[in-house]
Design an enzyme around this catalytic site. Structure first.
Site, short mmCIF file in Angstrom:
data_model
loop_
_atom_site.label_atom_id
_atom_site.label_comp_id
_atom_site.label_asym_id
_atom_site.label_seq_id
_atom_site.Cartn_x
_atom_site.Cartn_y
_atom_site.Cartn_z
CB SER A 45 -0.87 0.06 1.26
OG SER A 45 -1.64 -1.08 1.38
CG HIS A 78 -5.54 -0.68 -3.43
ND1 HIS A 78 -5.33 -1.71 -2.51
CD2 HIS A 78 -5.34 0.45 -2.74
CE1 HIS A 78 -5.04 -1.20 -1.34
NE2 HIS A 78 -5.04 0.11 -1.44
CG HIS A 100 -5.37 -6.74 1.06
ND1 HIS A 100 -5.41 -5.79 0.06
CD2 HIS A 100 -4.20 -6.53 1.73
CE1 HIS A 100 -4.31 -5.05 0.11
NE2 HIS A 100 -3.56 -5.47 1.11
CE1 TYR A 102 -8.94 -4.78 2.46
CE2 TYR A 102 -7.02 -5.48 3.74
CZ TYR A 102 -7.60 -4.65 2.79
OH TYR A 102 -6.84 -3.71 2.17
CD GLU A 103 -9.19 -6.41 -1.91
OE1 GLU A 103 -9.62 -6.06 -3.02
OE2 GLU A 103 -7.99 -6.67 -1.70
CB ALA A 130 1.44 -0.07 4.85
CG MET A 237 -4.74 -5.86 7.69
SD MET A 237 -6.08 -4.72 7.30
CE MET A 237 -6.06 -3.65 8.76
CB SER A 238 -0.72 -7.89 2.86
OG SER A 238 0.43 -7.15 3.25
CG ASN A 261 -0.50 2.62 12.02
OD1 ASN A 261 -0.24 2.10 10.92
ND2 ASN A 261 -1.14 1.99 12.97
CG HIS A 291 -6.92 3.83 4.03
ND1 HIS A 291 -6.10 2.72 3.86
CD2 HIS A 291 -7.23 4.27 2.79
CE1 HIS A 291 -5.92 2.52 2.56
NE2 HIS A 291 -6.59 3.44 1.89
N1 HPA Z 1 -2.75 -2.78 11.81
C1 HPA Z 1 -2.95 -3.63 10.78
N2 HPA Z 1 -2.57 -3.36 9.53
C2 HPA Z 1 -1.97 -2.18 9.30
C3 HPA Z 1 -1.75 -1.25 10.32
C4 HPA Z 1 -2.17 -1.56 11.64
O1 HPA Z 1 -2.01 -0.78 12.60
N3 HPA Z 1 -1.11 -0.19 9.75
C5 HPA Z 1 -0.97 -0.47 8.43
N4 HPA Z 1 -1.47 -1.67 8.16
#
Ligand code: HPA
Length: 317
Positions: A45, A78, A100, A102-103, A130, A237-238, A261, A291
């Site tokens: 991402s 994306h 992903h 989650y999609e 990310a 998540m990947s 983050n 996001h």
């Molecule tokens: N958690 C899960 N996936 C993420 C995060 C997070 O804090 N930041 C970027 N992808």
């Protein structure tokens, strides 16, 4: 059913047939030198800029939507494409965008592109993502060379190798204790040292454990504390399904997280604590992940990561 559907259940072709179909299509359009590509990079991402490091005059692009069976991302903005070109003298393919779990995709579908890479002859895969920082030493903007993972969906049964095993790809029971190639990690840290010697990189590079979670929610505070206790340094998540499928075929792996983050792991301030406290606890949304911040941090780091990956790959045979 469209041949581009990611729902393979209604389709009687085997995984190998499907991966072969994509490879045949791509090979039919590539010049011989790029058809011998052995290095692939998956751009996470906000890290699409990695593909821009491929030398411009010899790039070949394939949209996911033109490739048979290739799963197409549904997240707004994306793009999905494969870009072939050169990192220095080394032919490489960059995958821009990914699907992903989650999609709504089956977990093995999220890693189908790596099955294609395997059939294509890819030997080295660099995966970027990310991620949220769990380790309290990690700051937004830091990079993490992944040296191990915790596969939460996998431990609960959502595993990309679940189901019939095709020995063409690899063994039924696969060890993952050596999943993260030492030589590639050393090369990446050498690239970091060289960049620091030339100009200050201004970015801390760690090595740590990545926890794969299903998403799409970011973690609760309690979930973040649990992940920390379990030894995870970063969460995302990947990546892990791709790594497992690559290792199944003996592809060596370098995986890099960009910390976008810092997760909030302190217990939620209770009503009593807020009433008794100094007022610092009243904004319970302080520090929560968004996001937008994830994408912004990734964009800022994209250039550094691009040059480090370029250095790492262009030194390969
Ligand atoms: N958690 C899960 N996936 C993420 C995060 C997070 O804090 N930041 C970027 N992808």
């Amino acid at each position: 059913m469209s041949s581009n559907s990611s729902d393979f259940s209604a389709n009687e072709s085997t995984l190998l047939d499907r991966a072969n179909a994509v490879c045949e299509y791509i090979r039919s359009k590539l010049p011989d030198d790029l058809a011998r590509t052995r290095v692939a990079v998956i751009c996470g991402s906000g890290l699409n800029g990695l593909a821009d490091a491929l030398n411009g005059n010899v790039r070949f692009e394939f949209k996911f939507s033109e490739l048979p069976y290739f799963p197409v991302p549904t997240v707004d903005g994306h793009v999905g494409k494969l870009v072939f070109g050169y990192f220095g003298k080394v032919p490489a393919v960059a995958m821009v965008g990914r699907v992903h779990f989650y999609e709504g995709n089956p977990i093995d579908t999220t890693a189908f592109p790596v099955r294609v890479f395997s059939v294509f002859g890819i030997k080295t895969l660099i995966v970027t993502n990310a991620a949220g920082g769990l380790n309290s030493n990690y700051k937004a903007g830091d990079l993490v060379v992944i040296n191990d993972h915790i596969n939460f969906p996998g431990l609960a049964g959502w595993h990309p190798l679940r189901g019939a095993n095709d020995p063409y790809f690899g063994p039924r029971f696969l060890a993952l204790s050596d999943a993260y190639d030492l030589d590639l990690r050393q090369r990446f840290f050498a690239a970091v040292a060289a960049a620091n010697a030339k100009h200050k990189l201004n970015r801390t590079v760690h090595e740590g454990v990545y926890a794969f979670v299903a998403g799409p929610t970011y973690e609760t505070r309690a979930e973040s504390r649990m992940l920390k206790v379990l030894g995870a340094d970063a969460v995302g998540m990947s990546t892990v399904p791709e790594i497992i499928v690559a290792r199944h075929s003996g592809i060596r792996i370098l995986a890099i997280s960009l910390i976008t983050n810092e997760v909030v792991a302190e217990p939620t301030p209770s009503v009593a604590a807020v009433a008794a406290g100094d007022g610092n606890h009243e904004d319970i949304s302080a520090g929560k992940a968004t996001h937008e911040e994830v994408i912004e941090a990734a964009h800022l780091a994209s250039e550094d990561l691009r040059s480090l990956v370029y250095q790492t790959i262009s030194g390969l045979e």
